[in-house]
Write a protein that holds these residues in place. Structure first.
Motif, PDB file in Angstrom:
ATOM      1  N   VAL A   1      47.550   1.530 -52.748  1.00  0.00           N
ATOM      2  CA  VAL A   1      46.812   2.773 -52.511  1.00  0.00           C
ATOM      3  C   VAL A   1      46.445   3.376 -53.856  1.00  0.00           C
ATOM      4  N   THR A   2      45.474   4.304 -53.819  1.00  0.00           N
ATOM      5  CA  THR A   2      44.944   4.893 -55.051  1.00  0.00           C
ATOM      6  C   THR A   2      45.671   6.187 -55.382  1.00  0.00           C
ATOM      7  N   ASN A   3      46.160   6.265 -56.605  1.00  0.00           N
ATOM      8  CA  ASN A   3      46.765   7.509 -57.075  1.00  0.00           C
ATOM      9  C   ASN A   3      45.696   8.593 -57.109  1.00  0.00           C
ATOM     10  N   GLY A   4      46.007   9.779 -56.584  1.00  0.00           N
ATOM     11  CA  GLY A   4      45.016  10.846 -56.474  1.00  0.00           C
ATOM     12  C   GLY A   4      44.459  10.965 -55.070  1.00  0.00           C
ATOM     13  N   GLN A   5      44.765   9.977 -54.207  1.00  0.00           N
ATOM     14  CA  GLN A   5      44.323  10.017 -52.810  1.00  0.00           C
ATOM     15  C   GLN A   5      45.517   9.816 -51.880  1.00  0.00           C
ATOM     16  N   LEU A   6      46.647  10.355 -52.276  1.00  0.00           N
ATOM     17  CA  LEU A   6      47.889  10.126 -51.534  1.00  0.00           C
ATOM     18  C   LEU A   6      48.125  11.241 -50.512  1.00  0.00           C
ATOM     19  N   THR A   7      48.552  10.828 -49.310  1.00  0.00           N
ATOM     20  CA  THR A   7      48.969  11.784 -48.284  1.00  0.00           C
ATOM     21  C   THR A   7      50.486  11.891 -48.293  1.00  0.00           C
ATOM     22  N   ALA A   8      51.014  12.842 -47.518  1.00  0.00           N
ATOM     23  CA  ALA A   8      52.467  13.009 -47.438  1.00  0.00           C
ATOM     24  C   ALA A   8      53.120  11.731 -46.924  1.00  0.00           C
ATOM     25  N   GLY A   9      54.194  11.307 -47.587  1.00  0.00           N
ATOM     26  CA  GLY A   9      54.880  10.088 -47.187  1.00  0.00           C
ATOM     27  C   GLY A   9      55.667   9.510 -48.349  1.00  0.00           C
ATOM     28  N   THR A  10      56.293   8.351 -48.118  1.00  0.00           N
ATOM     29  CA  THR A  10      57.091   7.685 -49.153  1.00  0.00           C
ATOM     30  C   THR A  10      56.401   6.387 -49.567  1.00  0.00           C
ATOM     31  N   TYR A  11      56.260   6.203 -50.881  1.00  0.00           N
ATOM     32  CA  TYR A  11      55.574   5.035 -51.436  1.00  0.00           C
ATOM     33  C   TYR A  11      56.518   4.322 -52.402  1.00  0.00           C
ATOM     34  N   THR A  12      56.111   3.120 -52.799  1.00  0.00           N
ATOM     35  CA  THR A  12      56.853   2.353 -53.803  1.00  0.00           C
ATOM     36  C   THR A  12      55.967   2.169 -55.025  1.00  0.00           C
ATOM     37  N   VAL A  13      56.517   2.515 -56.219  1.00  0.00           N
ATOM     38  CA  VAL A  13      55.815   2.287 -57.491  1.00  0.00           C
ATOM     39  C   VAL A  13      56.449   1.049 -58.135  1.00  0.00           C
ATOM     40  N   THR A  14      55.619   0.038 -58.414  1.00  0.00           N
ATOM     41  CA  THR A  14      56.098  -1.194 -59.050  1.00  0.00           C
ATOM     42  C   THR A  14      55.660  -1.204 -60.508  1.00  0.00           C
ATOM     43  N   TYR A  15      56.653  -1.317 -61.443  1.00  0.00           N
ATOM     44  CA  TYR A  15      56.355  -1.345 -62.874  1.00  0.00           C
ATOM     45  C   TYR A  15      56.438  -2.791 -63.358  1.00  0.00           C
ATOM     46  N   SER A  16      55.453  -3.167 -64.175  1.00  0.00           N
ATOM     47  CA  SER A  16      55.393  -4.540 -64.712  1.00  0.00           C
ATOM     48  C   SER A  16      55.270  -4.486 -66.221  1.00  0.00           C
ATOM     49  N   ALA A  17      55.922  -5.437 -66.901  1.00  0.00           N
ATOM     50  CA  ALA A  17      55.815  -5.577 -68.360  1.00  0.00           C
ATOM     51  C   ALA A  17      55.970  -7.055 -68.698  1.00  0.00           C
ATOM     52  N   THR A  18      55.231  -7.486 -69.689  1.00  0.00           N
ATOM     53  CA  THR A  18      55.264  -8.896 -70.090  1.00  0.00           C
ATOM     54  C   THR A  18      56.668  -9.281 -70.527  1.00  0.00           C
ATOM     55  N   GLY A  19      57.155 -10.371 -69.961  1.00  0.00           N
ATOM     56  CA  GLY A  19      58.462 -10.887 -70.346  1.00  0.00           C
ATOM     57  C   GLY A  19      59.610 -10.289 -69.560  1.00  0.00           C
ATOM     58  N   TYR A  20      59.296  -9.411 -68.610  1.00  0.00           N
ATOM     59  CA  TYR A  20      60.363  -8.775 -67.827  1.00  0.00           C
ATOM     60  C   TYR A  20      60.066  -8.927 -66.336  1.00  0.00           C
ATOM     61  N   ASP A  21      61.136  -8.936 -65.553  1.00  0.00           N
ATOM     62  CA  ASP A  21      60.955  -8.863 -64.105  1.00  0.00           C
ATOM     63  C   ASP A  21      60.523  -7.454 -63.710  1.00  0.00           C
ATOM     64  N   ASP A  22      59.695  -7.371 -62.649  1.00  0.00           N
ATOM     65  CA  ASP A  22      59.248  -6.061 -62.170  1.00  0.00           C
ATOM     66  C   ASP A  22      60.441  -5.221 -61.710  1.00  0.00           C
ATOM     67  N   VAL A  23      60.290  -3.915 -61.863  1.00  0.00           N
ATOM     68  CA  VAL A  23      61.260  -2.970 -61.297  1.00  0.00           C
ATOM     69  C   VAL A  23      60.476  -1.950 -60.474  1.00  0.00           C
ATOM     70  N   THR A  24      61.152  -1.267 -59.578  1.00  0.00           N
ATOM     71  CA  THR A  24      60.467  -0.335 -58.673  1.00  0.00           C
ATOM     72  C   THR A  24      61.136   1.033 -58.686  1.00  0.00           C
ATOM     73  N   GLN A  25      60.367   1.976 -58.166  1.00  0.00           N
ATOM     74  CA  GLN A  25      60.847   3.346 -58.031  1.00  0.00           C
ATOM     75  C   GLN A  25      60.163   3.953 -56.802  1.00  0.00           C
TER      76      GLN A  25
END
Length: 725
Positions: A390-414
């Motif tokens: 989904v697009t940041n700035g067009q979010l409705t009420a609810g719970t979402y998952t943010v996935t962070y990525s970086a070269t050489g690392y496994d993804d982490v979420t929040q």
């Protein structure tokens, strides 16, 4: 201690270290007295807890220790990751047995050897506790109870020999019972200075000053309430003077015993507080010790650092002994291998512009720390519960998952929690329908408010004295203590789930009830004469009436007319009278008596039909006599049609104009109806052909005609006969 200047630990020759399981009823005014403003804290979701083994110096049993470091065996701090604020929370319950040992009470936290030199106290230790005390072991308290029992026992014979005397000993008895034996006197919160000692191995905070202050406040409250109850003792009723005279010296003795404890507690003199501390023990207790832990710059291998928390009483804080408990709370650190991206702790949040809007924007980090503490640039992606981006700035009420990525690392979420704006609209002011009760039994406030809102009643000082929740229909009913008193001003507010508070609604408690009064009968008494115009009616009068307490009271009665003159029952004529009821010790009350004549059931005599004038074209006029005031009705008996009505005048005459179209030879009837609805026999008559002055009826025939009328009559008769053929 923050509540007063730091004093050295109290020196005592005995202290309670083991406790019984206790149960005692306490006044709500004693519970959770706040000694100072407590330090606020909150635990993160990943608490680490462990069960403590009992030491022989423990103040509590079933001790648990936890911390909010957020670390775990799979989420460790890395070396050189900086400083972390960590709160350690120690909880426990009352000991099962009571014993006495010397020493001072402390809250303690043993720092594990691996982190000594890396841990510091960042604020005062906060404590929330309940306190139990064995009043039987305090001679001055026992003297108060004995003086109170003497007052009650000495006054009992006087009350028995004076049954008309009223004396309410309930409050004195209730407060005395709070000073008998082992009692849970409530608790409170306080803070104490945290000290790091024993070569950075031990964090400790003394507890006696805080516990002593809570003891002082709560025991003073009991004594003040007891002294007030004693001073308020006042007998009433016949014989009260003798009872009150006997009370005076007994009250002086009891108040003297109270002041022997209350005054030193209030003035901070004497050793009464030490005596109370010596026979007191902690109940359910929660202790929070705030720290700052700095991760070492290098960590050779993973560390499971075990911090041991406890609450003890001892003359010597020995780290070796305190370390032997099992109340362990772990902080986990990672060795310098396999760098990973560290997921952010807690949830991200964002808010829409309005309820139902889809315009929320979350602030996302552009870097995250790795397990060595270095900042690593990251990219982020937001997905909904279905895993769709989904697009940041067009979010409705609810719970979402943010996935962070970086070269050489496994993804982490929040997690990202988007919510609509908070409700800031206060409920309407509640409606107060009624305030009932008295100062003896308490009061009840009823009314309506926003459904689901919390309704709060406050006294004139703004202190809450009653709370409740409005039901699904908005109805609420709150109970207030009798101590609020009669004629007391109240304010009632409603607070919704978002914390918005309404404007207040004012109310007042009712006055206390007064002596019973005679209750006037409801409705009117009635009686009937034997005949119209007679003066012989007799009314059935009650010989007893209820008073306001529901008792039957003998009464006498007197009947007066509209002029206020007494009249004799049994000689009453038609009219309205007043019955006055009297009883010894009560004000008179009255009731109306309505006397009427018997109902009229006699029909009038049949009216006469004396004259009929007019013709078919202009209509006929019928005249005659009947009962004055009666209603004359002329009908066509063949069809039942009413052709005319009128009221007979005072001389007995009537005249009715019939509608046009009534033909000669038509048979009609006349009846008279009086005011009571009685209908006379009917008088039948026929409309004649010649009607200048002719009538055919029960009074015979009268002729007043002209030649032209005779001709018209002949023609009409021919037409009538032809119609019959």
């Amino acid at each position: 201690m923050e509540m007063q200047k730091q004093k050295p630990p109290r020196k005592k020759n005995k202290i309670i270290t083991k406790r019984k399981v206790l149960s005692a009823t306490m006044s709500g005014t004693l519970l959770m007295t706040s000694v100072v403003i407590p330090t606020a804290y909150s635990l993160l979701s990943n608490q680490i807890t462990a069960q403590a083994a009992a030491l022989n110096i423990d103040l509590l049993q079933n001790i648990t220790s936890s911390n909010n470091s957020g670390t775990s065996t799979t989420n460790r701090w890395t070396s050189n990751s900086g400083s972390h604020n960590v709160d350690f929370t120690i909880s426990g319950g009352a000991l099962a047995n009571i014993s006495v040992l010397p020493g001072t009470r402390y809250a303690t936290l043993v720092v594990p050897p691996e982190l000594r030199g890396y841990v510091a106290a960042t604020g005062n230790t906060s404590v929330s506790t309940n306190i139990t005390i064995d009043f039987n072991k305090v001679a001055l308290i026992t003297a108060i109870v004995n003086a109170g029992d003497t007052l009650i026992s000495d006054i009992a014979p006087l009350l028995s020999s004076n049954p008309l005397v009223t004396l309410n000993l309930a409050q004195v008895t209730q407060q005395l019972n709070l000073l008998r034996g082992i009692q849970d006197i409530g608790g409170g919160t306080f803070t104490s200075t945290t000290t790091l000692s024993n070569e950075n191995a031990l964090l400790s905070a003394p507890l006696d000053d805080g516990v002593g202050h809570i003891l002082s406040l709560n025991v003073k409250t009991i004594l003040q309430n007891l002294e007030t109850a004693v001073n308020n003792l006042n007998a009433t009723g016949t014989g009260a003077i003798a009872v009150n005279a006997a009370l005076t010296p007994l009250k002086l003795v009891l108040n003297g015993a109270i002041d022997d404890v209350l005054l030193p507690l209030t003035n901070g003199t004497g050793n009464i507080l030490d005596l109370l501390l010596n026979v007191s023990a902690l109940g359910d207790t929660t202790i929070t010790i705030p720290t700052k832990i700095t991760a070492p710059t290098t960590i050779q291998s993973n560390i499971d650092a075990n911090f041991v928390g406890s609450a003890v009483q001892t003359t010597l804080l020995d780290v070796n002994i305190l370390s032997g408990a099992n109340g362990i709370s772990y902080v986990y650190l990672a060795g310098d291998v396999n760098l990973t991206l560290v997921a952010p702790t807690g949830d991200l949040t964002a808010t829409t512009s309005a309820v139902g809007a889809a315009d929320a924007t979350a602030t996302l980090p552009t870097t995250l720390n790795n397990s060595a503490g270095a900042d690593i640039p990251v990219t982020s992606k937001i997905t909904n519960a279905s895993g769709t981006a989904v697009t940041n700035g067009q979010l409705t009420a609810g719970t979402y998952t943010v996935t962070y990525s970086a070269t050489g690392y496994d993804d982490v979420t929040q997690s990202l929690v988007v919510s609509d704006p908070a409700d800031t609209t206060a409920p309407s002011a509640p409606v107060v329908n009624d305030v009932t009760g008295n100062s003896t039994n308490g009061y009840t406030v009823t009314g309506t408010a926003e459904p689901g809102s919390t309704v709060t009643v406050k006294d004139e000082t703004g202190t809450p004295i009653g709370t409740g929740t409005a039901g699904e229909t908005g109805d609420y009913s709150l109970t207030l203590p009798g101590s609020v008193g009669p004629n007391a001003p109240l304010t009632v507010t409603a607070t919704d789930e978002a914390g918005n508070e309404s404007d207040p609604t004012s109310a007042t408690t009712p006055a206390d009830p007064v002596s019973p009064v005679l209750v006037a009968p409801t409705g009117n008494l009635t009686a009937t004469t034997s005949a119209a115009g007679a003066a012989d009616a007799s009314a059935t009068l009650p010989t007893t009436l209820k008073n306001s307490a529901g008792a039957d009271i003998p009464v006498t009665s007197k009947i007066t007319n509209n002029s206020g003159i007494a009249v004799t029952n049994g000689q009453l004529s038609k009219g309205t009278y007043k019955v006055i009821y009297s009883a010894s010790g009560y004000k008179d009350v009255t009731q109306n008596l309505v006397v009427s004549d018997p109902a009229d059931t006699t029909a009038p005599e049949a009216p006469s039909v004396d004259t009929i004038t007019g013709n078919t074209d202009t209509g006929y006029t019928v005249g005659g006599k009947g009962e004055p005031g009666s209603t004359i009705t002329i009908k066509n008996p063949a069809t039942g049609e009413v052709l005319g009505t009128t009221i007979v005048d005072k001389d007995g005459n009537y005249s009715i104009k019939l509608p046009t179209g009534v033909k000669p030879g038509t048979q009609l009837s006349a009846t008279a109806t009086d005011a009571a609805g009685n209908v006379s026999d009917s008088t039948d008559f026929i409309i004649p052909a010649l009607t200048s002055g002719m009538a055919i009826g029960n009074s015979g025939i009268i002729w007043v005609v002209s030649i032209s009328q005779v001709v018209n009559y002949q023609q009409q008769m021919v037409q009538t006969l032809a119609g019959l053929v």
